[in-house]
Every structure is written in C-alpha cells, then in structure tokens.
Design a protein around this motif. Structure first.
Motif, PDB file in Angstrom:
ATOM      1  N   PRO A 177      56.480  69.598  67.021  1.00 28.92           N
ATOM      2  CA  PRO A 177      56.164  70.953  67.775  1.00 28.92           C
ATOM      3  C   PRO A 177      54.722  71.329  67.547  1.00 28.92           C
ATOM      4  CG  PRO A 177      58.156  71.510  66.596  1.00 28.92           C
ATOM      5  CD  PRO A 177      57.514  70.258  66.039  1.00 28.92           C
ATOM      6  N   PHE A 178      53.966  70.792  66.580  1.00 33.12           N
ATOM      7  CA  PHE A 178      52.592  71.068  66.381  1.00 33.12           C
ATOM      8  C   PHE A 178      51.798  69.934  67.095  1.00 33.12           C
ATOM      9  CE2 PHE A 178      54.602  72.792  62.711  1.00 33.12           C
ATOM     10  CZ  PHE A 178      54.167  74.115  62.361  1.00 33.12           C
ATOM     11  N   GLY A 179      52.518  68.933  67.772  1.00 30.33           N
ATOM     12  CA  GLY A 179      51.759  67.911  68.362  1.00 30.33           C
ATOM     13  C   GLY A 179      50.958  67.061  67.247  1.00 30.33           C
ATOM     14  N   LEU A 180      51.545  66.911  66.134  1.00 32.66           N
ATOM     15  CA  LEU A 180      50.886  65.971  64.932  1.00 32.66           C
ATOM     16  C   LEU A 180      52.067  65.004  64.719  1.00 32.66           C
ATOM     17  CD1 LEU A 180      49.384  68.895  62.712  1.00 32.66           C
ATOM     18  CD2 LEU A 180      48.049  67.160  64.381  1.00 32.66           C
ATOM     19  N   SER A 181      51.630  64.058  64.198  1.00 32.76           N
ATOM     20  CA  SER A 181      52.458  62.625  63.701  1.00 32.76           C
ATOM     21  C   SER A 181      51.936  62.359  62.346  1.00 32.76           C
ATOM     22  CB  SER A 181      52.214  61.603  64.687  1.00 32.76           C
ATOM     23  OG  SER A 181      52.459  61.661  66.008  1.00 32.76           O
ATOM     24  N   TYR A 182      53.071  61.865  61.500  1.00 28.34           N
ATOM     25  CA  TYR A 182      52.913  61.186  60.216  1.00 28.34           C
ATOM     26  C   TYR A 182      53.492  59.780  60.417  1.00 28.34           C
ATOM     27  CZ  TYR A 182      53.421  59.713  55.523  1.00 28.34           C
ATOM     28  OH  TYR A 182      53.509  59.134  54.248  1.00 28.34           O
ATOM     29  N   PRO A 183      52.469  58.907  60.445  1.00 29.29           N
ATOM     30  CA  PRO A 183      52.901  57.486  61.125  1.00 29.29           C
ATOM     31  C   PRO A 183      53.531  56.607  60.006  1.00 29.29           C
ATOM     32  CG  PRO A 183      50.332  58.096  61.469  1.00 29.29           C
ATOM     33  CD  PRO A 183      50.893  59.004  60.714  1.00 29.29           C
ATOM     34  N   PRO A 184      53.546  56.584  58.971  1.00 28.48           N
ATOM     35  CA  PRO A 184      54.475  55.591  58.142  1.00 28.48           C
ATOM     36  C   PRO A 184      55.766  55.679  58.577  1.00 28.48           C
ATOM     37  CG  PRO A 184      52.641  56.522  56.758  1.00 28.48           C
ATOM     38  CD  PRO A 184      52.595  57.378  57.710  1.00 28.48           C
ATOM     39  N   ASP A 185      56.522  54.611  58.651  1.00 25.88           N
ATOM     40  CA  ASP A 185      57.982  54.641  59.225  1.00 25.88           C
ATOM     41  C   ASP A 185      58.796  53.463  58.751  1.00 25.88           C
ATOM     42  OD1 ASP A 185      56.551  52.961  60.674  1.00 25.88           O
ATOM     43  OD2 ASP A 185      57.816  53.189  62.641  1.00 25.88           O
ATOM     44  N   PRO A 186      59.082  53.620  57.498  1.00 28.51           N
ATOM     45  CA  PRO A 186      59.824  52.643  56.956  1.00 28.51           C
ATOM     46  C   PRO A 186      61.358  52.414  57.743  1.00 28.51           C
ATOM     47  CG  PRO A 186      59.994  54.442  55.412  1.00 28.51           C
ATOM     48  CD  PRO A 186      58.777  54.654  56.587  1.00 28.51           C
ATOM     49  N   GLY A 187      61.849  51.346  57.767  1.00 27.08           N
ATOM     50  CA  GLY A 187      62.965  51.017  58.291  1.00 27.08           C
ATOM     51  C   GLY A 187      64.198  52.131  58.068  1.00 27.08           C
ATOM     52  N   SER A 188      64.002  52.522  56.711  1.00 27.66           N
ATOM     53  CA  SER A 188      64.992  53.842  56.156  1.00 27.66           C
ATOM     54  C   SER A 188      64.293  55.038  56.409  1.00 27.66           C
ATOM     55  CB  SER A 188      65.050  53.327  54.872  1.00 27.66           C
ATOM     56  OG  SER A 188      63.755  53.508  53.983  1.00 27.66           O
ATOM     57  N   VAL A 189      63.567  55.242  57.657  1.00 26.93           N
ATOM     58  CA  VAL A 189      63.086  56.568  57.900  1.00 26.93           C
ATOM     59  C   VAL A 189      63.754  57.613  57.990  1.00 26.93           C
ATOM     60  CG1 VAL A 189      63.169  56.217  60.374  1.00 26.93           C
ATOM     61  CG2 VAL A 189      61.440  57.538  59.285  1.00 26.93           C
ATOM     62  N   ALA A 190      65.219  57.274  58.378  1.00 26.52           N
ATOM     63  CA  ALA A 190      66.052  58.526  58.272  1.00 26.52           C
ATOM     64  C   ALA A 190      66.634  58.705  56.880  1.00 26.52           C
ATOM     65  CB  ALA A 190      67.169  58.173  59.499  1.00 26.52           C
ATOM     66  N   LEU A 191      66.515  58.135  55.903  1.00 27.75           N
ATOM     67  CA  LEU A 191      67.419  58.001  54.800  1.00 27.75           C
ATOM     68  C   LEU A 191      66.168  58.289  53.711  1.00 27.75           C
ATOM     69  CD1 LEU A 191      69.693  55.150  55.008  1.00 27.75           C
ATOM     70  CD2 LEU A 191      70.179  57.393  55.479  1.00 27.75           C
ATOM     71  N   SER A 192      65.044  57.913  53.762  1.00 28.51           N
ATOM     72  CA  SER A 192      64.253  57.754  52.249  1.00 28.51           C
ATOM     73  C   SER A 192      63.367  58.889  52.351  1.00 28.51           C
ATOM     74  CB  SER A 192      63.409  56.486  52.376  1.00 28.51           C
ATOM     75  OG  SER A 192      62.525  56.477  53.719  1.00 28.51           O
ATOM     76  N   SER A 193      63.026  59.287  51.185  1.00 29.27           N
ATOM     77  CA  SER A 193      62.366  60.656  51.039  1.00 29.27           C
ATOM     78  C   SER A 193      60.816  60.132  50.850  1.00 29.27           C
ATOM     79  CB  SER A 193      62.691  61.183  49.815  1.00 29.27           C
ATOM     80  OG  SER A 193      62.507  60.525  48.425  1.00 29.27           O
ATOM     81  N   ILE A 194      60.105  61.262  51.161  1.00 27.99           N
ATOM     82  CA  ILE A 194      58.571  61.134  50.888  1.00 27.99           C
ATOM     83  C   ILE A 194      58.149  60.758  49.556  1.00 27.99           C
ATOM     84  CG2 ILE A 194      56.217  62.314  51.117  1.00 27.99           C
ATOM     85  CD1 ILE A 194      57.420  61.635  53.873  1.00 27.99           C
ATOM     86  N   GLY A 195      58.653  61.278  48.671  1.00 35.29           N
ATOM     87  CA  GLY A 195      58.260  60.942  47.217  1.00 35.29           C
ATOM     88  C   GLY A 195      58.659  59.361  47.114  1.00 35.29           C
ATOM     89  N   GLY A 196      59.904  58.999  47.307  1.00 33.89           N
ATOM     90  CA  GLY A 196      59.963  57.465  47.267  1.00 33.89           C
ATOM     91  C   GLY A 196      58.959  56.718  47.992  1.00 33.89           C
ATOM     92  N   ASN A 197      58.528  57.063  49.314  1.00 35.01           N
ATOM     93  CA  ASN A 197      57.769  56.260  49.987  1.00 35.01           C
ATOM     94  C   ASN A 197      56.418  56.292  49.312  1.00 35.01           C
ATOM     95  OD1 ASN A 197      58.758  57.581  53.355  1.00 35.01           O
ATOM     96  ND2 ASN A 197      59.726  56.293  52.091  1.00 35.01           N
ATOM     97  N   ILE A 198      56.122  57.331  48.749  1.00 36.80           N
ATOM     98  CA  ILE A 198      54.727  57.381  47.898  1.00 36.80           C
ATOM     99  C   ILE A 198      55.054  56.296  46.626  1.00 36.80           C
ATOM    100  CG2 ILE A 198      53.408  58.770  46.234  1.00 36.80           C
ATOM    101  CD1 ILE A 198      53.870  61.127  48.301  1.00 36.80           C
ATOM    102  N   TYR A 224      48.633  51.553  61.992  1.00 38.27           N
ATOM    103  CA  TYR A 224      48.259  52.729  61.484  1.00 38.27           C
ATOM    104  C   TYR A 224      48.420  52.854  60.133  1.00 38.27           C
ATOM    105  CZ  TYR A 224      48.575  54.848  66.135  1.00 38.27           C
ATOM    106  OH  TYR A 224      48.531  54.971  67.589  1.00 38.27           O
ATOM    107  N   GLY A 225      48.635  51.849  59.381  1.00 31.84           N
ATOM    108  CA  GLY A 225      48.577  51.668  58.055  1.00 31.84           C
ATOM    109  C   GLY A 225      49.715  52.210  57.328  1.00 31.84           C
TER     110      GLY A 225
END
Length: 473
Positions: free
Chosen positions: A132-153, A165-166
């Motif tokens: 809704p803010f018109g903003l994106s967070y690009p990193p999108d692992p295959g487990s995007v619906a399951l994995s947490s940002i802490g785990g992604n970090i 996009y890196g």
C-alpha cells in the motif's frame, strides 16, 4: 569449536531464567522441545536441547544470552525453521532461542524508503505490508511465504529476482544485535552512506547465528516493482538451455528474473498440478524484464535470438501480468512437487545449493547427468540461472541403507564438482551442520584463520550455535 567452561544447569537455574522472561516464554516440556529442535534438513543431529525460549522482545533475548554466558550454556538461534542445512537444529545441553514471535513492522519511512522490522516477520508478509505504500523489498527466496527476515539475514538469502536486484545483504541498512554476553548493539548507519569504522553490519549477514542474534533490522526499499514482460523458452536438452543463459548474459542481457528447470522438474511439476508445461521438453527457461515497454520488447527480441541460436524448440513472451504470475507460481511450486515425487519413491531428497560462474553451468549439468547415469539415482535440477545459483536434488529410497549412503556421496560429489568449476558450496541456503565439513574444502588457511579469530572475539565461550558453520576448522 566446542563450548567452553559449561557448568551444570538444572531445573532451579532454568526456573530462575523463566522468571526473568516474558510470561510462558520458557518451556522444558520434552515434546515441545522436540517439535522445535530441527529445520527441514536431513542427516543432521538435533537431539539434546534442555529448553525452548520463545522470545517476544529484545529484552528476552538479552536475558537468555546473559544466562547462557554466565553458565556457559550453548544457544541455538531460530526463526521459522524453514532452512535446509541444519542451522536451526538443537545441540546437546542447548537452549533453543526462537524469535518467530517477534514479527512486528516497527516503522515504515516512506521519505527515506526504509522499513524497520523484527526478525520473525515472514518475507511475504513484509512484502504485503509494503504494497500500500508503493514500496518493494526485492529479496524473494523460493520459501518467501515461509521464511523469516531474520533467517534470510542469517543466510544472506537471495531468490528469483536477485539476478537484477541483489540479495539480502544489499538491502540491510542497519541491524540491532544481541551479542553472546547479552550486550545490545546497533550496527550500521541510518544514512545511505557511511564508513565510520569497520562495516560490522555485513559481518553478521550470512553468519548463521554464530556471532550474535538479530533482534531488529532496518531494510532499504525500492519503489514498487513494475509488471514484467515474461518470456518462456523450451529446449531439446538441459545444456542448450543453460548455454542460452551464459550467452544472453554475456551479451549484456539484464533480466529481472532468469529461472531454469530441467526435464525431470517439468515432469514433476505437471504431475503435481495442472500447470500446462511442456513435459516433453529437455529444459525450460523463464525470463523476465521490467523495463519500459520499448526496452522490454528489445530485450525479449534479443533473448529470442540467443535462445534460437542455441537450439530452442520454442520461444514465446507476454506482457500480461496474469501469465507472468501463473508461471512464477508454477516455479515456486517446485519444492512441493519434488516432495510429492520423493514421497512416492522412497521418501528421500537431498537438495543442494551450488553457485557457479554462469559459463560453467552447461558443464556442471553434463557432470550431473554422468552422476545420474553412473548411480541410477534421479537427479533433478532447477536454478536461479541468471546468477549461477543451481539447486540439484538427489532422490533416493530412504528405507534403503545402500541408496541412502549413495545419495549422500552424490550430494558431496556435486559440491566437489562445483568447487572444481570455480563455484561455491552454498549460494543462499547456508552451511549449517549439513555442509560444515565441506567449508574446509572451500576456504584457504588464511580465510579460516580470520573467521576463527572473529568468532573467538565475539563469542569467546563458543556458545552461539555450536557444532555448525565454523566448527570443523
């Protein structure tokens, strides 16, 4: 590295810790501990944890680490436990410190394009919050619906869009971290640029919970991603598809997504759902660009020319967002499709994560086929091909001891081939327990010495996630 100076911790000490935490945060129920003691990896031990703490605040995390430091108790940081390298698995005498309940969006700064979140928020939930803010967070692992940002970090996760996009590291502006002794510290500036001292923030990205525990992250955002143009190309074999990737990228192609699926993967997807993919093709590429329409059309024409020169059977593209969404949804279903196939063929699957120079992928695929022919085991391959991140899967009968041992040997051989071709043993899944011995094969002595020095400086007792990433040095 082993835990040093561990002293006896019994019910009385754990009860005292529980009193310092949020209500109901700590449990010693063996069944609950067992249910939280492992991630999705096979062949990784997980026994022996003495307690589970489900933290709800940074203060909870600090209290656990102060307690652990005082008694020399190992601590295993956890999030959603969706990993596949054993990095979140329990270890003897350890406290499982789970931060999945810490899942708030603390703030969205539209002017600076920043979001501050707790580590337990699921990647897709963050994306949905930002839309809704018109903003994106690009990193999108295959487990995007399951994995947490802490785990992604923790694993520096990438995913489908990272070719343009890196990866996670590219979006971490700052981190709030609890160190081994319970100290709370802020790493990284709030500004877009900053070189005041060593860049400690990026030291923690990809450290897999061995240096400290992330309790808050400020992430860089970009404007909402535009609807892409999507091209699909099918090929008579796997090599020609991967050669197309190398040639297209080498000629200056800039896709926003470039995914590869081999013939086995296409068949498994069609058996899993009604995706309408060409099950007779030897391989398929899904390529997206998200430039303006004129430039996107030009890139599509370039891609078609390269694919046809490499022997493509068919190339088609569309600017319909519905078509694009359907193809990406099919690609994201590959792991459930693999699981269905595995369950029908003995239940065993080992998913590898070898990242290679793009030009080495065709030879890598040839070597996989040789392994399959010599072993008789199924090896399927998908890849974030635009950046060389391959995910071969070895399927086997888990009830057959000989096949299981053979599959483990092939898993290791895949990593050996990857290193021989100039690659790395893990592009985004992490080392954890599963690949700790192979890390020795990749790093030279100087690199290992530096990493152990950093570990010893930040965690002198060796209590943070012992037995995992650096423990084989």
């Amino acid at each position: 590295m082993t835990v040093q100076n561990q002293t006896s911790v019994g019910p009385a000490e754990l009860e005292a810790l529980a009193a310092r935490l949020g209500e109901g945060a700590l449990t010693t129920d063996p069944d609950v501990i067992e249910a939280h003691a492992r991630d999705e990896a096979l062949f990784c031990p997980h026994e022996g944890a003495i307690a589970l703490v489900r933290a709800t605040s940074a203060a909870d995390v600090q209290e656990v680490m102060r307690f652990a430091s005082e008694y020399g108790v190992p601590v295993v940081p956890q999030g959603a436990r969706s990993g596949i390298s054993g990095g979140a698995n329990g270890s003897p005498g350890a406290i499982l410190l789970n931060v999945s309940r810490m899942k708030d969006v603390v703030s969205v700064n539209e002017a600076e394009r920043l979001v501050t979140v707790q580590p337990g928020i699921i990647n897709q939930d963050l994306k949905d919050h930002l839309a809704p803010f018109g903003l994106s967070y690009p990193p999108d692992p295959g487990s995007v619906a399951l994995s947490s940002i802490g785990g992604n970090i923790a694993t520096n996760a990438g995913g489908l869009c990272c070719v343009k996009y890196g990866v996670t590291r590219d979006y971490v502006r700052s981190l709030t971290v609890v160190l081994a002794d319970g100290t709370l510290t802020k790493l990284g500036p709030q500004t877009a640029k900053g070189v005041a001292g060593l860049d400690m923030r990026h030291l923690f990205v990809g450290s897999e919970g061995t240096l400290g525990i992330v309790v808050e992250a400020t992430l860089r955002l970009i404007p909402k991603l535009p609807d892409p143009f999507t091209a699909v190309a099918t090929f008579p074999d796997e090599r020609s598809g991967l050669q197309t990737v190398a040639d297209f990228m080498g000629a200056g192609g800039v896709p926003s997504l470039m995914e590869f699926l081999d013939s086995s993967s296409l068949k498994m997807l069609n058996e899993f759902g009604d995706f309408g993919l060409d099950g007779d093709a030897g391989s398929m590429l899904i390529m997206q660009v998200d430039q303006n329409p004129a430039d996107s059309q030009a890139v599509m024409a370039q891609f078609a020319e390269v694919a046809e020169a490499c022997g493509a059977l068919d190339v088609a593209y569309s600017d319909d967002p519905t078509d694009s969404a359907a193809l990406i949804a099919a690609r994201r279903m590959i792991q459930p499709a693999y699981e269905k196939f595995a369950n029908g063929h003995g239940g065993g699957q080992l998913l590898d994560d070898v990242c290679l120079p793009r030009t080495a992928m065709p030879e890598f695929c040839d070597r996989l086929k040789e392994l399959q022919e010599s072993s008789g085991l199924m090896i399927a391959l998908v890849a974030h091909a635009g950046d060389g991140n391959t995910h071969p899967s070895v399927f086997f009968d888990a009830s057959d001891a000989e096949q299981t041992a053979q599959a483990q040997e092939i898993f290791g051989e895949i990593m050996r081939i990857g290193l021989e071709l100039g690659g790395t043993i893990t592009g985004e899944h992490g080392v954890g327990f599963l690949k700790r011995d192979w890390l020795n094969n990749e790093l030279d002595e100087g690199s290992k010495r530096i990493q152990i020095a950093v570990k010893n400086a930040l965690d002198p007792q060796g209590i943070l996630n012992p037995g995992k990433m650096l423990s084989a040095f």
